[in-house]
Design an enzyme around this catalytic site. Sequence first.
Site, PDB file in Angstrom:
ATOM      1  N   ASP A 108       0.491  -4.324   2.915  1.00  0.00           N
ATOM      2  CA  ASP A 108       1.679  -3.766   2.259  1.00  0.00           C
ATOM      3  C   ASP A 108       1.279  -2.473   1.572  1.00  0.00           C
ATOM      4  O   ASP A 108       0.511  -2.481   0.616  1.00  0.00           O
ATOM      5  CB  ASP A 108       2.244  -4.770   1.252  1.00  0.00           C
ATOM      6  CG  ASP A 108       3.643  -4.415   0.768  1.00  0.00           C
ATOM      7  OD1 ASP A 108       3.991  -3.216   0.813  1.00  0.00           O
ATOM      8  OD2 ASP A 108       4.374  -5.322   0.338  1.00  0.00           O
ATOM      9  N   ARG A 126       3.453  -0.248   0.188  1.00  0.00           N
ATOM     10  CA  ARG A 126       4.534   0.282  -0.638  1.00  0.00           C
ATOM     11  C   ARG A 126       4.111   0.531  -2.079  1.00  0.00           C
ATOM     12  O   ARG A 126       3.236  -0.143  -2.611  1.00  0.00           O
ATOM     13  CB  ARG A 126       5.723  -0.682  -0.617  1.00  0.00           C
ATOM     14  CG  ARG A 126       6.442  -0.708   0.706  1.00  0.00           C
ATOM     15  CD  ARG A 126       7.524  -1.767   0.728  1.00  0.00           C
ATOM     16  NE  ARG A 126       6.964  -3.116   0.695  1.00  0.00           N
ATOM     17  CZ  ARG A 126       7.705  -4.214   0.756  1.00  0.00           C
ATOM     18  NH1 ARG A 126       9.026  -4.110   0.830  1.00  0.00           N
ATOM     19  NH2 ARG A 126       7.136  -5.407   0.739  1.00  0.00           N
TER      20      ARG A 126
END
EC number: 3.5.4.25
Length: 205
Positions: A126, A128
């Site tokens: 991930d 983000r």
Amino acid sequence: MSIKYVATSKLPTPWGVFAMHGFEDTETGKEHVALTFGELDASQPILGRIHSECLTGDALFSLRCDCGFQLQTAMQNIAEAGQGFILYLRQEGRGIGLLNKIRAYELQDQGANTVEANERLGFAADMRKYDMIKPMLEKIGVQQVKLMTNNPRKVKAMKELGIAVIERVPLQVGKNRYNEAYLKTKSTELGHMMSEYHFTEEHQD
């Protein structure tokens, strides 16, 4: 990160008329959107969602993920509550971009799970970031949040930014035969808080 407010317009939807607030990250050039519904009361916890862009799920009706189902359900829940917000962040493919997401899907078609596919492409599971959300929330007048999410990283990120998360509201919808393995991986490897009881099964054909 430098977030610049740009403009606000009306956004009629099947669930009512939202306001759409445009923001620009002047460092990266990325454009983010905040949707608000009703008159937000800053003294109260506001129902909301932090939603990362998913072209395939949000716009192309893909059943490979639960993103589109989550976005629509969040908008419906907000309309039913009479007030709320969605921050729509341009972080396609958990931050790796659309074309790399398609590359990851190709690896998944060959047997990799969503985490393995990212890692084979040289990315973390991930990628983000959430530091843009604080100035966006400040602009729309949100200080306390009832956050619709299954992702503990979002709750942690908001708390680290000084945003009060009063409640986490599960958002478990859209399970189908095409995304069962994906959802299991999100739960077991990415720590998403899911329970079989809460799943709403759709599009089983």
